[in-house]
Design a protein around this motif. Structure first.
Motif, short mmCIF file in Angstrom:
data_model
loop_
_atom_site.label_atom_id
_atom_site.label_comp_id
_atom_site.label_asym_id
_atom_site.label_seq_id
_atom_site.Cartn_x
_atom_site.Cartn_y
_atom_site.Cartn_z
N GLY A 56 7.67 3.08 -1.10
CA GLY A 56 8.06 3.44 -2.46
C GLY A 56 7.74 2.35 -3.46
N THR A 57 7.91 1.11 -3.02
CA THR A 57 7.57 -0.03 -3.88
C THR A 57 6.08 -0.06 -4.17
N ALA A 58 5.26 0.21 -3.15
CA ALA A 58 3.81 0.24 -3.34
C ALA A 58 3.41 1.32 -4.34
N VAL A 59 3.99 2.51 -4.19
CA VAL A 59 3.68 3.61 -5.12
C VAL A 59 4.14 3.26 -6.53
N ALA A 60 5.36 2.74 -6.66
CA ALA A 60 5.89 2.39 -7.99
C ALA A 60 5.05 1.31 -8.67
N ILE A 61 4.68 0.28 -7.93
CA ILE A 61 3.86 -0.79 -8.51
C ILE A 61 2.51 -0.25 -8.93
N SER A 62 1.92 0.61 -8.10
CA SER A 62 0.61 1.17 -8.45
C SER A 62 0.69 2.00 -9.73
N LEU A 63 1.78 2.74 -9.90
CA LEU A 63 1.94 3.54 -11.12
C LEU A 63 2.16 2.68 -12.36
N VAL A 64 2.88 1.58 -12.20
CA VAL A 64 3.08 0.66 -13.33
C VAL A 64 1.76 0.00 -13.71
N LEU A 65 1.00 -0.44 -12.70
CA LEU A 65 -0.33 -1.03 -12.98
C LEU A 65 -1.23 -0.02 -13.68
N ASP A 66 -1.19 1.22 -13.21
CA ASP A 66 -1.99 2.28 -13.83
C ASP A 66 -1.58 2.52 -15.28
N LEU A 67 -0.30 2.57 -15.53
CA LEU A 67 0.19 2.77 -16.89
C LEU A 67 -0.34 1.69 -17.82
N ILE A 68 -0.25 0.46 -17.38
CA ILE A 68 -0.71 -0.67 -18.20
C ILE A 68 -2.21 -0.60 -18.42
N LEU A 69 -2.96 -0.46 -17.34
CA LEU A 69 -4.42 -0.50 -17.43
C LEU A 69 -4.98 0.72 -18.15
N CYS A 70 -4.53 1.89 -17.76
CA CYS A 70 -5.10 3.13 -18.29
C CYS A 70 -4.58 3.47 -19.69
N VAL A 156 -9.93 3.55 -11.44
CA VAL A 156 -8.73 2.85 -11.90
C VAL A 156 -7.57 3.11 -10.94
N GLY A 157 -7.40 4.38 -10.55
CA GLY A 157 -6.31 4.73 -9.66
C GLY A 157 -6.41 4.06 -8.30
N VAL A 158 -7.60 4.08 -7.71
CA VAL A 158 -7.78 3.46 -6.39
C VAL A 158 -7.52 1.96 -6.47
N LEU A 159 -8.00 1.33 -7.52
CA LEU A 159 -7.74 -0.11 -7.69
C LEU A 159 -6.24 -0.40 -7.84
N CYS A 160 -5.57 0.40 -8.64
CA CYS A 160 -4.12 0.21 -8.82
C CYS A 160 -3.36 0.47 -7.52
N GLY A 161 -3.79 1.48 -6.77
CA GLY A 161 -3.17 1.76 -5.47
C GLY A 161 -3.37 0.63 -4.49
N PHE A 162 -4.57 0.07 -4.49
CA PHE A 162 -4.89 -1.05 -3.60
C PHE A 162 -4.01 -2.26 -3.93
N PHE A 163 -3.97 -2.62 -5.21
CA PHE A 163 -3.16 -3.77 -5.60
C PHE A 163 -1.66 -3.50 -5.47
N GLY A 164 -1.25 -2.26 -5.71
CA GLY A 164 0.16 -1.91 -5.51
C GLY A 164 0.58 -2.10 -4.06
N ALA A 165 -0.28 -1.68 -3.13
CA ALA A 165 0.02 -1.84 -1.71
C ALA A 165 0.06 -3.32 -1.32
N ILE A 166 -0.88 -4.10 -1.85
CA ILE A 166 -0.90 -5.55 -1.55
C ILE A 166 0.34 -6.23 -2.11
N PHE A 167 0.68 -5.94 -3.37
CA PHE A 167 1.85 -6.56 -3.98
C PHE A 167 3.12 -6.19 -3.21
N ALA A 168 3.25 -4.93 -2.82
CA ALA A 168 4.44 -4.49 -2.09
C ALA A 168 4.53 -5.19 -0.74
N LYS A 169 3.42 -5.32 -0.06
CA LYS A 169 3.39 -5.99 1.24
C LYS A 169 3.79 -7.46 1.09
N ASN A 170 3.22 -8.12 0.10
CA ASN A 170 3.52 -9.54 -0.12
C ASN A 170 4.94 -9.76 -0.64
#
Length: 180
Positions: A56-70, A156-170
């Protein structure tokens, strides 16, 4: 040149794929991606359960990154008009969006969430990707985005999803180290 090619693809879809049944189904599909609500709901459900909180953290972070970038950066900077503005005779099946066209926000949010699931190795990533693809295609059918908007939304979405997953893992690793 790109806009002309984009419009010719959208026009082809209107002539060859539009039909009564899809005219009823496609707006429902696109509505699932409206403001990213289905993906936000997914993140909330995943965050609510302890065993899926990291996901859930990975999905939430990816959506926040997407909101900012997009929505906060790319759309206002590029300021591309919607394709239907070039075809005023066209009757839209949905309410005309008022923001700019590039990149597709529905597509970007959908692929951000689905990609966060993919990169987090979640079991549900395949149905999420199928839904993301259907939402992306719906934007073309409805004549509210150009194909290049949708392609950019996927990237944009794939990049945000990738970084969201990395941020959540870290973040999970960081939190575990703090507990020691």
């Amino acid at each position: 040149m790109i806009t002309e090619m984009d419009l010719s693809i959208l026009d082809w879809i209107q002539v060859h794929l539009r039909c009564g049944i899809l005219d009823h189904i496609v707006p429902v599909i696109t509505m699932l991606g409206e403001a990213g609500w289905i993906w936000i709901l997914l993140a909330v459900v995943l965050l609510a359960r302890k065993n899926t909180r990291k996901l859930g953290t990975a999905v939430a972070i990816s959506l926040v990154l997407d909101l900012i970038l997009c929505n906060l950066l790319l759309k206002p900077i590029i300021a591309r008009p919607r394709p239907f503005t070039f075809r005023p005779e066209l009757t839209l099946l949905v309410k005309a969006p008022r923001d700019f066209s590039f990149p597709s926000g529905h597509t970007a949010a959908s692929f951000a969430a689905a990609s966060a699931l993919l990169f987090s190795k979640a079991k549900g990533w395949i149905p999420a990707m199928v839904l993301a693809a259907l939402i992306a295609l719906s934007r073309l059918y409805l004549y509210v985005h150009y194909p290049t908007d949708v392609l950019a939304g996927v990237v944009v979405g794939v990049l945000c999803g990738f970084f969201g997953a990395i941020f959540a893992k870290n973040a999970t690793k960081f939190c575990k180290n703090e507990e020691k």
